[in-house]
Design a protein around this motif. Structure first.
Motif, short mmCIF file in Angstrom:
data_model
loop_
_atom_site.label_atom_id
_atom_site.label_comp_id
_atom_site.label_asym_id
_atom_site.label_seq_id
_atom_site.Cartn_x
_atom_site.Cartn_y
_atom_site.Cartn_z
N MET A 1 0.83 -1.20 0.00
CA MET A 1 0.00 0.00 0.00
C MET A 1 0.87 1.25 0.00
N ALA A 2 1.93 1.24 0.81
CA ALA A 2 2.82 2.39 0.87
C ALA A 2 3.47 2.66 -0.48
N GLY A 3 3.83 1.60 -1.20
CA GLY A 3 4.43 1.78 -2.52
C GLY A 3 3.48 2.45 -3.49
N ALA A 4 2.22 2.01 -3.48
CA ALA A 4 1.23 2.61 -4.39
C ALA A 4 0.98 4.07 -4.04
N LEU A 5 0.84 4.37 -2.75
CA LEU A 5 0.59 5.76 -2.34
C LEU A 5 1.81 6.63 -2.61
N GLY A 6 2.99 6.07 -2.43
CA GLY A 6 4.21 6.81 -2.73
C GLY A 6 4.30 7.16 -4.21
N ALA A 7 3.88 6.24 -5.08
CA ALA A 7 3.90 6.51 -6.52
C ALA A 7 2.89 7.58 -6.89
N ILE A 8 1.70 7.53 -6.30
CA ILE A 8 0.68 8.54 -6.59
C ILE A 8 1.21 9.92 -6.22
N GLU A 9 1.82 10.03 -5.04
CA GLU A 9 2.38 11.31 -4.61
C GLU A 9 3.50 11.78 -5.55
N THR A 10 4.39 10.86 -5.91
CA THR A 10 5.52 11.20 -6.77
C THR A 10 5.05 11.66 -8.14
N LEU A 11 4.09 10.95 -8.71
CA LEU A 11 3.56 11.32 -10.03
C LEU A 11 2.87 12.68 -9.98
N HIS A 12 2.16 12.94 -8.91
CA HIS A 12 1.49 14.24 -8.77
C HIS A 12 2.53 15.37 -8.75
N ARG A 13 3.61 15.17 -8.04
CA ARG A 13 4.66 16.19 -8.00
C ARG A 13 5.30 16.41 -9.36
N ARG A 14 5.27 15.37 -10.19
CA ARG A 14 5.86 15.48 -11.53
C ARG A 14 4.88 16.07 -12.53
N GLY A 15 3.66 16.35 -12.11
CA GLY A 15 2.68 16.94 -13.01
C GLY A 15 1.87 15.95 -13.80
N ALA A 16 1.90 14.67 -13.43
CA ALA A 16 1.09 13.66 -14.12
C ALA A 16 -0.39 13.88 -13.82
N PRO A 17 -1.27 13.34 -14.66
CA PRO A 17 -2.70 13.47 -14.39
C PRO A 17 -3.06 12.95 -13.00
N GLN A 18 -4.06 13.56 -12.41
CA GLN A 18 -4.44 13.26 -11.04
C GLN A 18 -4.92 11.82 -10.88
N ILE A 19 -4.46 11.16 -9.82
CA ILE A 19 -4.94 9.83 -9.45
C ILE A 19 -5.59 9.94 -8.08
N MET A 20 -6.84 9.50 -7.98
CA MET A 20 -7.55 9.52 -6.70
C MET A 20 -7.65 8.11 -6.16
N PRO A 21 -6.91 7.79 -5.07
CA PRO A 21 -6.96 6.43 -4.55
C PRO A 21 -8.28 6.13 -3.84
N VAL A 22 -8.80 4.96 -4.09
CA VAL A 22 -9.97 4.44 -3.38
C VAL A 22 -9.46 3.23 -2.59
N ILE A 23 -9.37 3.35 -1.28
CA ILE A 23 -8.62 2.42 -0.45
C ILE A 23 -9.53 1.46 0.31
N ALA A 24 -9.14 0.19 0.34
CA ALA A 24 -9.87 -0.80 1.12
C ALA A 24 -8.89 -1.74 1.80
N PHE B 1 4.70 0.41 -6.47
CA PHE B 1 5.08 1.73 -6.98
C PHE B 1 5.15 1.69 -8.51
N ALA B 2 5.83 0.66 -9.05
CA ALA B 2 5.95 0.54 -10.50
C ALA B 2 4.61 0.29 -11.17
N ALA B 3 3.72 -0.45 -10.52
CA ALA B 3 2.40 -0.72 -11.09
C ALA B 3 1.65 0.58 -11.35
N VAL B 4 1.70 1.50 -10.39
CA VAL B 4 1.02 2.78 -10.56
C VAL B 4 1.69 3.60 -11.66
N GLU B 5 3.02 3.55 -11.73
CA GLU B 5 3.72 4.27 -12.80
C GLU B 5 3.33 3.73 -14.18
N ILE B 6 3.29 2.41 -14.32
CA ILE B 6 2.95 1.80 -15.61
C ILE B 6 1.51 2.15 -15.99
#
Length: 371
Positions: A23-46, A273-278
């Motif tokens: 979970m931390a890897g996925a959230l870390g990727a979302i944050e990193t991509l946002h800082r890089r200006g990638a399109p917004q990703i809104m996590p839905v967590i369970a 992390f890589a899954a979210v990037e891909i």
């Protein structure tokens, strides 16, 4: 376009450390991509808490709410619970964990290690060390059953005797009588396919008798996610994996410090992390979040991730990964062997089976008895 991305990981329950790292890897990727200006990703967590019924219910709720992509599941049991719902609703699961192979579903992208990335390197290593007797122990579900079946085949083909095999209920501590049985069998090595508390109690129990000769333990999935929890009992363990903290660059290390409860990069963290990037790159290339179109984009143009370039086979739907072996020491892994380049997944073990010489059947062959 804002991408609603489902994240389903058991961050509590019997294998919480693995779920927390992923979970931390996925959230870390979302944050990193946002800082890089990638399109917004809104996590839905369970958090299904390791409950298979909850996996089914939470997956259904996500898909019915319009989520089309999910990064998640730790165990193969949970993945298999999710697949019928993904098929029914047309969703796509980006699966980031090592698994036992023998699957290729149109609604899954397999980014974790396949058996030729972990079982084969371990059995090859055992043979090169001159070991002749092995004991097998695993968690009592599909991961443990199948990885140890493949290990038995590989060891037997190399002339190595399997002197015992036991399975422990998922989430339960390893019973003392199994530890006694292993010591009595006096194997050269133990292949450990346990997860969670079963694995921790096993390694600590095996190390609790320093007066006895040490037994080499090898794992298909031990990572930094729960290495510190095991403590000194993990020293000397050999683990197979596609990624270790020693392979991580600044991006992953920085994200782990911010998001992982233990601050560590594990294969679960890095692959999520890589899954979210891909996925993010494929959605941008496709111009839509339609799962089939996104998958074709991901397979057509390999994304550059924090793990490196990860080509995905358009037919088998598995990523190329670099098999590695590492030895645990003082809470860290030192890599001792690494493939020169990423290796295509062989989930059905066809390449290995084609080159394997099996012992000829004879009059003294015994039935395998599983107790």
């Amino acid at each position: 376009m804002t991408l609603r991305l489902g994240l389903i990981f058991s961050t509590t329950g019997s294998y919480a450390a693995l779920g927390q790292s992923a979970m931390a890897g996925a959230l870390g990727a979302i944050e990193t991509l946002h800082r890089r200006g990638a399109p917004q990703i809104m996590p839905v967590i369970a958090d299904p808490r390791g409950d298979m019924v909850a996996y089914e219910c939470m997956t259904r709720e996500m898909l019915e709410s319009g989520v089309r992509h999910i990064v998640g599941a730790i165990t193969s049991w949970s993945r298999k619970e999710m697949i019928p719902l993904l098929e029914r609703h047309g969703g796509l699961l980006w699966y980031p964990c090592p698994y036992e192979g023998f699957e290729s579903n149109d609604h899954v992208v397999y980014l974790g290690a396949s058996p030729n990335h972990h079982v084969v390197p371990v059995t090859d290593w055992i043979a090169t060390q001159g070991m002749r007797r092995a004991f097998l122990i695993g968690s009592n579900y599909v991961w443990g059953w199948e990885t140890l079946r493949l290990a038995r085949d590989g060891l037997t083909a190399r002339g190595i005797e399997v002197v015992g095999e036991r399975h422990v209920p998922l989430g339960a501590p390893t019973p003392a009588h199994i530890l006694d049985e292993i010591r009595d069998a006096a194997p050269d090595c133990v292949i450990d396919s346990l997860i969670g508390p079963s694995n921790t109690s096993f390694l600590q129990g095996l190390a609790a008798h320093p007066d006895r000769p040490p037994i080499q333990v090898l794992s298909f999935n031990q990572s930094e996610a729960d290495l510190a929890e095991i403590g000194p009992a993990a020293n000397g363990l050999v683990s197979a994996g596609s990624f270790f903290e020693a392979n991580a660059g600044d991006t992953l290390c920085d994200a782990a410090r911010r998001h992982a409860p233990n601050g560590r990069v594990s294969s679960f963290f890095a692959t999520s992390f890589a899954a979210v990037e891909i996925l993010s790159a494929a959605v941008r290339a496709a111009g839509t979040d339609d799962p089939a179109t996104v998958f074709r984009a991901a397979a057509a143009t390999p994304a550059v991730t924090a793990m490196g370039i990860m080509p995905i086979d358009p037919v088998l739907r598995h990523a190329k990964l670099t098999p590695r072996l590492a030895i645990a020491k003082d809470g860290r892994f030192d890599i001792v062997n690494s493939a020169a380049h990423p290796v295509a997944a062989d989930p059905y073990m066809t390449a290995q089976s084609a080159g394997r010489q099996r012992p000829a059947p004879g009059p003294h062959r015994k039935l395998r008895v599983v107790k």
